[in-house]
Motif scaffolding. Structure first.
Motif, PDB file in Angstrom:
ATOM      1  N   ALA A  10       0.835  -1.199   0.000  1.00 17.21           N
ATOM      2  CA  ALA A  10       0.000   0.000   0.000  1.00 17.21           C
ATOM      3  C   ALA A  10       0.870   1.250   0.000  1.00 17.21           C
ATOM      4  N   ARG A  11       1.937   1.251   0.776  1.00 20.72           N
ATOM      5  CA  ARG A  11       2.837   2.407   0.793  1.00 20.72           C
ATOM      6  C   ARG A  11       3.458   2.628  -0.585  1.00 20.72           C
ATOM      7  N   GLU A  12       3.841   1.542  -1.250  1.00 23.91           N
ATOM      8  CA  GLU A  12       4.414   1.664  -2.592  1.00 23.91           C
ATOM      9  C   GLU A  12       3.411   2.275  -3.559  1.00 23.91           C
ATOM     10  N   LEU A  13       2.156   1.837  -3.466  1.00 20.85           N
ATOM     11  CA  LEU A  13       1.122   2.380  -4.352  1.00 20.85           C
ATOM     12  C   LEU A  13       0.875   3.854  -4.063  1.00 20.85           C
ATOM     13  N   HIS A  14       0.869   4.225  -2.794  1.00 20.40           N
ATOM     14  CA  HIS A  14       0.641   5.621  -2.435  1.00 20.40           C
ATOM     15  C   HIS A  14       1.819   6.503  -2.863  1.00 20.40           C
ATOM     16  N   ASP A  15       3.005   5.950  -2.859  1.00 24.67           N
ATOM     17  CA  ASP A  15       4.172   6.724  -3.281  1.00 24.67           C
ATOM     18  C   ASP A  15       4.221   6.904  -4.795  1.00 24.67           C
ATOM     19  N   SER A  16       3.724   5.922  -5.537  1.00 27.39           N
ATOM     20  CA  SER A  16       3.860   5.952  -6.993  1.00 27.39           C
ATOM     21  C   SER A  16       2.589   6.402  -7.717  1.00 27.39           C
ATOM     22  N   GLY A  17       1.416   6.190  -7.104  1.00 24.78           N
ATOM     23  CA  GLY A  17       0.154   6.483  -7.761  1.00 24.78           C
ATOM     24  C   GLY A  17      -0.342   7.886  -7.463  1.00 24.78           C
ATOM     25  N   LEU A  18      -1.513   8.185  -7.992  1.00 23.06           N
ATOM     26  CA  LEU A  18      -2.182   9.463  -7.736  1.00 23.06           C
ATOM     27  C   LEU A  18      -3.112   9.291  -6.542  1.00 23.06           C
ATOM     28  N   VAL A  19      -2.952  10.146  -5.533  1.00 21.79           N
ATOM     29  CA  VAL A  19      -3.768  10.071  -4.327  1.00 21.79           C
ATOM     30  C   VAL A  19      -4.587  11.355  -4.212  1.00 21.79           C
ATOM     31  N   VAL A  20      -5.908  11.203  -4.116  1.00 19.96           N
ATOM     32  CA  VAL A  20      -6.833  12.327  -4.083  1.00 19.96           C
ATOM     33  C   VAL A  20      -7.750  12.197  -2.872  1.00 19.96           C
ATOM     34  N   ASP A  21      -7.924  13.277  -2.134  1.00 21.54           N
ATOM     35  CA  ASP A  21      -8.953  13.344  -1.097  1.00 21.54           C
ATOM     36  C   ASP A  21      -9.979  14.380  -1.544  1.00 21.54           C
ATOM     37  N   ALA A  22     -11.217  13.936  -1.749  1.00 28.36           N
ATOM     38  CA  ALA A  22     -12.244  14.784  -2.346  1.00 28.36           C
ATOM     39  C   ALA A  22     -12.872  15.766  -1.373  1.00 28.36           C
ATOM     40  N   HIS A  23     -12.494  15.698  -0.079  1.00 35.08           N
ATOM     41  CA  HIS A  23     -13.099  16.660   0.850  1.00 35.08           C
ATOM     42  C   HIS A  23     -12.293  16.780   2.137  1.00 35.08           C
ATOM     43  N   PHE A  24     -11.886  18.018   2.432  1.00 34.05           N
ATOM     44  CA  PHE A  24     -11.203  18.321   3.685  1.00 34.05           C
ATOM     45  C   PHE A  24     -11.444  19.794   4.003  1.00 34.05           C
ATOM     46  N   ASP A  25     -11.767  20.091   5.258  1.00 38.22           N
ATOM     47  CA  ASP A  25     -12.021  21.476   5.681  1.00 38.22           C
ATOM     48  C   ASP A  25     -10.697  22.191   5.978  1.00 38.22           C
ATOM     49  N   LEU A  26      -9.819  22.171   5.014  1.00 35.29           N
ATOM     50  CA  LEU A  26      -8.478  22.721   5.203  1.00 35.29           C
ATOM     51  C   LEU A  26      -8.509  24.217   5.498  1.00 35.29           C
ATOM     52  N   LEU A  27      -9.272  24.974   4.713  1.00 36.83           N
ATOM     53  CA  LEU A  27      -9.226  26.425   4.864  1.00 36.83           C
ATOM     54  C   LEU A  27      -9.859  26.913   6.151  1.00 36.83           C
ATOM     55  N   LYS A  28     -10.813  26.187   6.676  1.00 34.78           N
ATOM     56  CA  LYS A  28     -11.372  26.547   7.987  1.00 34.78           C
ATOM     57  C   LYS A  28     -10.273  26.503   9.041  1.00 34.78           C
ATOM     58  N   ASP A  29      -9.480  25.440   9.024  1.00 35.06           N
ATOM     59  CA  ASP A  29      -8.405  25.311   9.997  1.00 35.06           C
ATOM     60  C   ASP A  29      -7.339  26.374   9.775  1.00 35.06           C
ATOM     61  N   VAL A  30      -6.998  26.617   8.527  1.00 27.41           N
ATOM     62  CA  VAL A  30      -5.971  27.620   8.215  1.00 27.41           C
ATOM     63  C   VAL A  30      -6.401  28.995   8.713  1.00 27.41           C
ATOM     64  N   LEU A  31      -7.636  29.394   8.399  1.00 32.60           N
ATOM     65  CA  LEU A  31      -8.098  30.714   8.821  1.00 32.60           C
ATOM     66  C   LEU A  31      -8.175  30.824  10.339  1.00 32.60           C
ATOM     67  N   ASP A  32      -8.729  29.804  10.988  1.00 30.50           N
ATOM     68  CA  ASP A  32      -8.837  29.835  12.454  1.00 30.50           C
ATOM     69  C   ASP A  32      -7.470  30.074  13.092  1.00 30.50           C
ATOM     70  N   LYS A  33      -6.446  29.389  12.601  1.00 32.75           N
ATOM     71  CA  LYS A  33      -5.117  29.477  13.212  1.00 32.75           C
ATOM     72  C   LYS A  33      -4.409  30.776  12.839  1.00 32.75           C
ATOM     73  N   ARG A  34      -4.603  31.235  11.606  1.00 34.55           N
ATOM     74  CA  ARG A  34      -3.964  32.497  11.214  1.00 34.55           C
ATOM     75  C   ARG A  34      -4.556  33.669  11.984  1.00 34.55           C
ATOM     76  N   GLU A  35      -5.840  33.586  12.312  1.00 38.51           N
ATOM     77  CA  GLU A  35      -6.455  34.651  13.111  1.00 38.51           C
ATOM     78  C   GLU A  35      -5.869  34.700  14.524  1.00 38.51           C
ATOM     79  N   LYS A  36      -5.248  33.596  14.948  1.00 40.90           N
ATOM     80  CA  LYS A  36      -4.606  33.560  16.264  1.00 40.90           C
ATOM     81  C   LYS A  36      -3.107  33.864  16.178  1.00 40.90           C
ATOM     82  N   GLY A  37      -2.667  34.275  14.991  1.00 40.30           N
ATOM     83  CA  GLY A  37      -1.279  34.687  14.842  1.00 40.30           C
ATOM     84  C   GLY A  37      -0.359  33.674  14.207  1.00 40.30           C
ATOM     85  N   ARG A  38      -0.869  32.496  13.891  1.00 34.90           N
ATOM     86  CA  ARG A  38      -0.029  31.475  13.268  1.00 34.90           C
ATOM     87  C   ARG A  38       0.273  31.825  11.815  1.00 34.90           C
TER      88      ARG A  38
END
Length: 342
Positions: A10-38
């Motif tokens: 599985a690690r070999e496949l993840h290293d060599s293949g295309l890996v996609v996650d179709a949903h993550f609340d990334l920007l919510k976390d980024v904004l929350d932390k940047r507003e605290k000075g990060r």
């Protein structure tokens, strides 16, 4: 194949293949932390685990919490996009904001994480159709019509049953929004849409669509999951559904004990048998970092990107071919995004 061998493969496949996650609340976390000075939030807090997963593309939601709706929804969405650009200014060699498939491929070739933006509910545009074009110009390429609440486009579905008034499907604005999504060349996401709205999509929308983070209702009976006929309709349109790691969308802990990757693999099995392996992918919606302050009983049955290979290893242990695992890892969603964003 022994468990250790499955993990290694599985690690070999993840290293060599295309890996996609179709949903993550990334920007919510980024904004929350940047507003605290990060600063450098993506580089420091997210990329190390994403790299362990071999992640090439993540679709970051633009999600606005209840407390900002309706008056502050537009500002909050713009602030999230602004926060991402701040991150890009600080660490542009590690990830790229992409607007078409060619840019996704270019980011992968450079060893960068590709980020696509998608609405998780169109609260930021209220009932102003012109704002969708503005967000398109800002890089948003996906549209999830609703979160689990009512907005100008239609009704969402709650996570569990509750007292509520009469449900609706899509509004007239929601139907016109489908036309604008097609005209602009964006992709449509039906996760969080209620059954009535799903049926309206089938009637008023001709193209393929995705369910970025929804599992199988036959295995776990929450309205957030898709019924068999919905999965078949999605497959007939050439769509893909992303497996959601939220424990309460996967299995009942009271019946199976701690919910883990094997239980999520059961949903992959179910979709494969029902409509074929080409209609299932990753849509983990990792939320443990947000649940810490809410006291939620739900948890991620896969503990973040660092443990994603466990699901692929579980599929290999069940006899899945490498080609099938690669499809689930990313090639299936890539097919839809490539078609929509070319």
């Amino acid at each position: 194949m022994k468990r250790e061998s499955c993990i290694d493969r599985a690690r070999e496949l993840h290293d060599s293949g295309l890996v996609v996650d179709a949903h993550f609340d990334l920007l919510k976390d980024v904004l929350d932390k940047r507003e605290k000075g990060r600063r450098n939030v993506i580089e420091e807090d997210h990329l190390p685990a994403m790299r362990r997963a071999g992640l090439d593309l993540v679709i970051s939601s633009i999600f606005v919490e209840d407390r900002y709706v309706p008056d502050m929804a537009l500002k909050r969405a713009l602030d999230q996009i602004g926060a991402l650009h701040g991150e890009l200014d600080e660490c542009s060699d590690s990830f790229s904001l992409c607007v078409d498939w060619e840019e996704v491929e270019a980011a992968k070739a450079k060893g960068r994480l590709a980020i696509l933006l998608s609405f998780e509910g169109v609260e930021p545009i209220s009932n102003d159709m012109g704002l969708l074009r503005i967000f398109y110009e800002l890089g948003v390429r996906g549209v999830g019509l609703v979160w689990s609440r009512r907005n100008y486009a239609g009704d969402g579905c709650f996570f569990s049953r509750r007292r509520e008034g009469r449900k609706g499907g899509l509004t007239d604005f929601g139907v016109r929004l489908l036309d604008e999504i097609s005209r602009l060349g964006m992709f449509l996401d039906v996760s969080h849409l209620n059954d009535e709205g799903f049926q309206d999509v089938l009637e008023f929308y001709d193209g393929p669509f995705i369910a970025s983070h929804s599992n199988c209702r036959s295995l776990m009976g929450t309205m957030r999951n898709l019924k068999d006929d919905q999965i078949m309709a999605l497959a007939e349109r050439g769509g893909v559904m992303g497996m959601n790691s939220c424990s309460t969308f996967v299995a009942e802990e009271s019946k199976v004990g701690p919910v883990g990757s094997s239980h999520l693999a059961d949903h992959v099995d179910y979709v494969k048998k029902l409509v074929g392996i080409e209609h299932v992918g990753f849509g983990f919606d990792f939320c443990d970092m947000f649940r810490q302050s809410t006291g939620s009983e739900s948890y991620d049955c896969i503990s973040g990107y660092g443990q994603v290979v466990e699901l692929s290893a579980e599929l290999l242990s069940r006899g899945y071919l490498d080609e099938e695992v690669l499809s689930v890892m990313g090639l299936n969603f890539a097919r839809v995004y490539r078609s929509a964003l070319s």
